[in-house]
Design a protein around this motif. Structure first.
Motif, PDB file in Angstrom:
ATOM      1  N   TYR A 111       0.709  -1.224   0.096  1.00  0.00           N
ATOM      2  CA  TYR A 111       0.075  -0.022   0.063  1.00  0.00           C
ATOM      3  C   TYR A 111       0.755   1.079  -0.062  1.00  0.00           C
ATOM      4  CZ  TYR A 111      -3.511  -3.411   1.170  1.00  0.00           C
ATOM      5  OH  TYR A 111      -4.639  -4.463   0.819  1.00  0.00           O
ATOM      6  N   ARG A 114      -0.729   4.781  -3.735  1.00  0.00           N
ATOM      7  CA  ARG A 114      -2.180   4.941  -3.770  1.00  0.00           C
ATOM      8  C   ARG A 114      -2.931   4.740  -5.039  1.00  0.00           C
ATOM      9  NH1 ARG A 114       0.159   9.748  -2.312  1.00  0.00           N
ATOM     10  NH2 ARG A 114      -0.187  10.888  -4.145  1.00  0.00           N
ATOM     11  N   HIS A 234      -2.825  -5.253  -2.549  1.00  0.00           N
ATOM     12  CA  HIS A 234      -1.951  -5.049  -1.698  1.00  0.00           C
ATOM     13  C   HIS A 234      -0.506  -4.339  -1.980  1.00  0.00           C
ATOM     14  CE1 HIS A 234      -1.532  -9.506  -2.650  1.00  0.00           C
ATOM     15  NE2 HIS A 234      -0.369  -9.065  -2.687  1.00  0.00           N
ATOM     16  N   LYS A 297     -10.529  -3.108   2.379  1.00  0.00           N
ATOM     17  CA  LYS A 297      -9.170  -3.040   2.219  1.00  0.00           C
ATOM     18  C   LYS A 297      -8.587  -2.159   3.424  1.00  0.00           C
ATOM     19  CE  LYS A 297      -8.101  -1.794  -1.975  1.00  0.00           C
ATOM     20  NZ  LYS A 297      -8.036  -1.211  -3.532  1.00  0.00           N
ATOM     21  N   GLN A 298      -9.348  -1.375   4.020  1.00  0.00           N
ATOM     22  CA  GLN A 298      -8.666  -0.559   5.212  1.00  0.00           C
ATOM     23  C   GLN A 298      -8.193  -1.622   6.261  1.00  0.00           C
ATOM     24  OE1 GLN A 298      -8.287   2.788   5.144  1.00  0.00           O
ATOM     25  NE2 GLN A 298      -7.050   2.271   7.011  1.00  0.00           N
ATOM     26  N   ILE A 301      -4.768  -2.449   5.251  1.00  0.00           N
ATOM     27  CA  ILE A 301      -3.762  -1.195   5.316  1.00  0.00           C
ATOM     28  C   ILE A 301      -3.414  -1.579   6.871  1.00  0.00           C
ATOM     29  CG2 ILE A 301      -3.460   1.161   5.224  1.00  0.00           C
ATOM     30  CD1 ILE A 301      -5.506   0.982   2.704  1.00  0.00           C
TER      31      ILE A 301
END
Length: 328
Positions: A111, A114, A234, A297-298, A301
């Motif tokens: 990550y 962006r 990722h 996705k968060q 991350i």
């Protein structure tokens, strides 16, 4: 007059033979280039295009033979061969260089980019130049950075929607400590393995899946044995096209300029081919029955803190990470 004509004829023949010999000699400088991907893959096509430009612009003094499909070995092996000058050129993922060129750790971080547009802006700018300079002490000259899209996890068991779904699954990863630690941070088990062994390893249950972009998932036929593709995205890891410094140093400054310009133009071609191939491959695997799903996705991350803490300790790398984040 007969003797004069005979002398003239012999001179003309000798001149013609000398010209043929010169052409033959010019054609003898053949550079070998390696790629693990199959014929027609965007990186293979881009390096072939590079070779065409080089041959044309050096009037045939240099030619490039592209050995696709890992004919010269898997990536880890070919890296050592190009460093020692056994292979002249090599298209490789950035990650296998992590243990050799520390600066390559930054673009391999999960990550860190962006978007693909952000990755392009970074690699085409000062950070990309910094990474290029770091290769030379290791016997390598970076000619180009190629696209490899976003990498996501795929497996034979179930869709992955949250980090919790990763628990206990076994994934093949690139031979890179960052990738091993990334998978561990998500609660799964990482198995570094050459690309060419992945299909049979999933098929026989040695591993549950792997992680890669759509074109690789498609062309390596991994979609046949791992039907669940989960879009965690990722890494957006660029690939690198390198030349043995020993081979580079044999070029005249004029030829070095020709090679670099040809490489720059191959990047434009590769990005176009990549975008088209990524779209085509997604449609192909979906039509064949692959199940593609979005993820939280968060959560992925947020799990990456330990990976950064372990791999970004060097002040140079910390500064690079900040520089990457600052690129708009």
């Amino acid at each position: 007059m007969s003797m004069m004509r005979s002398i003239a004829a012999r001179f003309a023949i000798a001149t013609a033979l000398a010209g043929i010999a010169t052409v033959a000699f010019a054609q003898e400088t053949i550079l070998r280039s390696s790629d693990t991907h199959p014929a027609g893959y965007p990186t293979v096509a881009a390096v072939e295009y590079f070779g065409e430009l080089v041959k044309e612009r050096t009037d045939g003094r240099y030619a490039v033979e592209v050995y696709h499909s890992a004919q010269l070995g898997e990536e880890k092996d070919t890296i050592e061969q190009v460093r020692s000058g056994v292979i002249d050129l090599n298209r490789v993922s950035m990650a296998p260089f992590n243990g050799i060129v520390k600066e390559t750790i930054v673009p391999a971080l999960p990550y860190i980019f962006r978007s693909e547009a952000h990755m392009h802006a970074v690699m085409d700018g000062a950070v990309g130049d910094q990474i290029k300079a770091a290769f030379e002490p290791h016997g390598l000259v970076v000619l180009a950075y190629y696209d490899a899209g976003a990498r996501s996890f795929y497996n034979s068991k179930k869709p992955i929607e949250t980090v919790a779904d990763m628990q206990g699954l076994k994934f093949r990863v690139i031979q890179s400590d960052i990738f091993v630690d990334m998978v561990a941070a998500l609660g799964a088990n990482a198995t570094p393995m050459p690309y060419g062994e992945v299909y049979s390893a999933i098929e026989t249950g040695v591993i549950d899946g792997a992680e890669n972009n759509f074109p690789s998932y498609d062309t390596a036929r991994h979609s046949e044995v791992a039907t669940y593709y989960s879009l965690d995205e990722h890494t957006i890891l660029p690939e690198v096209f390198v030349m043995s410094k020993a081979a580079w140093d044999k070029l005249t400054p004029e030829d070095q300029e020709i090679f670099q310009q040809a490489a720059d133009e191959s990047v434009v071609r590769q990005r176009e081919l990549w975008a088209a191939k990524a779209e085509e491959s997604r449609k192909t695997v979906e039509a064949a029955g692959a199940k593609i799903n979005e993820v939280d996705k968060q959560g992925f991350i947020d799990a990456m803190g330990p990976v950064y803490d372990k791999h970004v300790t060097d002040p140079v790398l910390k500064k690079m990470v900040e520089d990457v984040k600052a690129v708009k």
